[in-house]
Design an enzyme around this catalytic site. Sequence first.
Site, mmCIF file in Angstrom:
data_model
loop_
_atom_site.group_PDB
_atom_site.id
_atom_site.type_symbol
_atom_site.label_atom_id
_atom_site.label_comp_id
_atom_site.label_asym_id
_atom_site.label_seq_id
_atom_site.Cartn_x
_atom_site.Cartn_y
_atom_site.Cartn_z
ATOM 1 N N CYS A 403 0.823 -1.213 0.000
ATOM 2 C CA CYS A 403 0.000 0.000 0.000
ATOM 3 C C CYS A 403 0.858 1.264 0.000
ATOM 4 O O CYS A 403 1.287 1.736 1.063
ATOM 5 C CB CYS A 403 -0.924 -0.008 1.222
ATOM 6 S SG CYS A 403 -2.009 1.421 1.284
ATOM 7 N N CYS A 406 -0.739 4.133 1.969
ATOM 8 C CA CYS A 406 -0.616 4.071 3.434
ATOM 9 C C CYS A 406 0.813 4.348 3.885
ATOM 10 O O CYS A 406 1.046 5.103 4.823
ATOM 11 C CB CYS A 406 -0.992 2.683 3.954
ATOM 12 S SG CYS A 406 -2.527 2.024 3.343
ATOM 13 N N ASP A 407 1.764 3.688 3.238
ATOM 14 C CA ASP A 407 3.121 3.622 3.781
ATOM 15 C C ASP A 407 4.126 4.530 3.088
ATOM 16 O O ASP A 407 5.274 4.639 3.534
ATOM 17 C CB ASP A 407 3.638 2.170 3.700
ATOM 18 C CG ASP A 407 2.688 1.214 4.399
ATOM 19 O OD1 ASP A 407 2.037 1.652 5.360
ATOM 20 O OD2 ASP A 407 2.583 0.056 3.973
#
Length: 575
Positions: A403, A406-407
């Site tokens: 992701c 997200c990261d």
Amino acid sequence: MANWNQEKKTDGTTPENADEEMAVAGSDAKPHTVSAPSDHAVKWLLPEKSRRYLAELFQGLRGDVTLLVFVKDGVNEPYNQFCSEFVSDLARISTKINPRFASLDSELAQKHAVRRSPTILVQPETYQIRFTGAPAGEEGKALIEAILMASSGESGLAEMSAKILDQLQEPRHAQVFVSPTCPYCPQQVVTAFRAAVQRPDLISAECVETGEHQDLALRFNVGAVPHTVINADHAMIGLVSEERFVAELLTLQSFEGSESPDGSAGHQGHSAPVDMDLLIIGGGPAGLTAAIYAARSGLRTMILEGKTVGGQIAVTPIVENYPGFSSVSGVALVEMMVEQARRYVQIVQGEPVQEVKIGRRVEALTEHGLYRARALLLATGASWRTLGVPGESELFGRGVSFCATCDGYLYKNRHVLVIGGGNTAVTNALYLKNLGASVGVIHRRDAFRAERQLVDALDKEHIPVYWNSVVEEILGTDAVQAVRIRNLHDGEASHIPTDGVFLAIGETANAGLARDIGLQLTSDGSIQVDDRMRTSHPRIYAAGDVTGGVRQIVTAVGQGSVAALSIFEDLSREG
Ligand code: NAP
């Protein structure tokens, strides 16, 4: 030193996209009946839509809630200003919210052991709930939840979770590392806050912004978010269920992969069965669209979502091929869909369905309840495919990620490799580059299957591509350090040092429930459907990525509508 009683400006000193992100934070809105607080002399940080939403929500506040904001001038400066403006806005929206502003050098900071700027404490005389860093993105939702909890004094934990926490006898400190664009993070933070409200005597909970406090993220070896650390030692990577969270908080042991950490048969059975016409499992574009259509046809409909609404689109950085939007972030697009769906149906999140039984009615069992319906729509989506090479699972969350949305924040100014040649791989490579990472792409062929426009953008950014190459191993001990690749043309192996590996090599259908029921599947493991989204079993339907095919947002939306219309027809015929 800033004068915290004065209104702050909302010019370029706020974090990038603050307005847009707060619009997202407030966009779970139901039909509005409350007008937005507006005072033309006041410079608001929050857009009018969010203010209107919050004004309605805060009408339900019971007791007063103190928000204590600590800052130090010159440290994380745009975020300091964001915090004071955000909290000032909240206090103007509800008189029950009492803001206090203090310096990091004050005695008050010492009293509460606050050492980082900015920090927000929620109801600090009663609870140990803190934000280390500004809640300027998705996690703004968690601050709102914390206010509601602190005002009511109710944690909202399930009965079984509360009983598990009753057994706690030693202090616990839960730190949840988040990023502003991670759609899974707020739910994890809220679970930690619930625990802190349930046992204020022993549990403290902290939401840590990885981007603003990278030293903390590095200290705890955070490579993917949400990442939860208990007592600076025990780690949980990814979004975990409330049951698992409280069990690990109590025991400091891992229950990964265990469905029922409490050792029960799974279904806690403490709520009465819920009856309806149509149960939809999955809250992505297909499920949300089906819900809108079904409810408008008059079917009593509910969505059960195992994690958090949105599906994979919630982690798609930018969508440029959904008609009506020339460019929109995946999370903004899905929030609009969710807002519309919520006008018609209830959406239950964080309740994975464990078992489906088909009798006179269809029954779905979760840990919390039993749901019965005349028809079932499976819109369970797809999951990222894995490479299956050494180091991949061992280093997941320690540099291996699926992701980028997200990261990605964790890899600003660091080197990352993206694996794959489809739209996801190229979109992620561009997104990571835009965040400030140094990016390379590894692809097994000599041409991308991604859209021409995306490939042109990749060329324009001069992102290097390792063509005709496969990853054979991901190397590292506590974190990713390098990958070993092999060139398929000349057979030569090479090491590429890197900090992160983002996998984007396609998807496999989430067809576990369908398999358990005995539905017919296609050769690639997707659910077999006819052109009206009927599966091989009467009254069971499927739509979206779980049915395979071209897996586009527009097709998921289209299939959701077809499924709902078929269900309406079939149930009407049944009488
Ligand atoms: P995809 O289109 O299936 O592409 C997967 C890529 O991974 C391919 O390039 C494939 O190589 C490669 N690959 C597969 N298995 C591999 C392995 N074991 N080792 C190395 N490489 C491997 O998947 P996706 O990019 O995730 O896209 C999925 C669907 O979502 C597509 O329909 C896509 O159009 C859609 N999508 C749309 C958007 C958007 O519209 N904004 C964004 C993302 C995704 P080969 O090319 O050699 O097969």
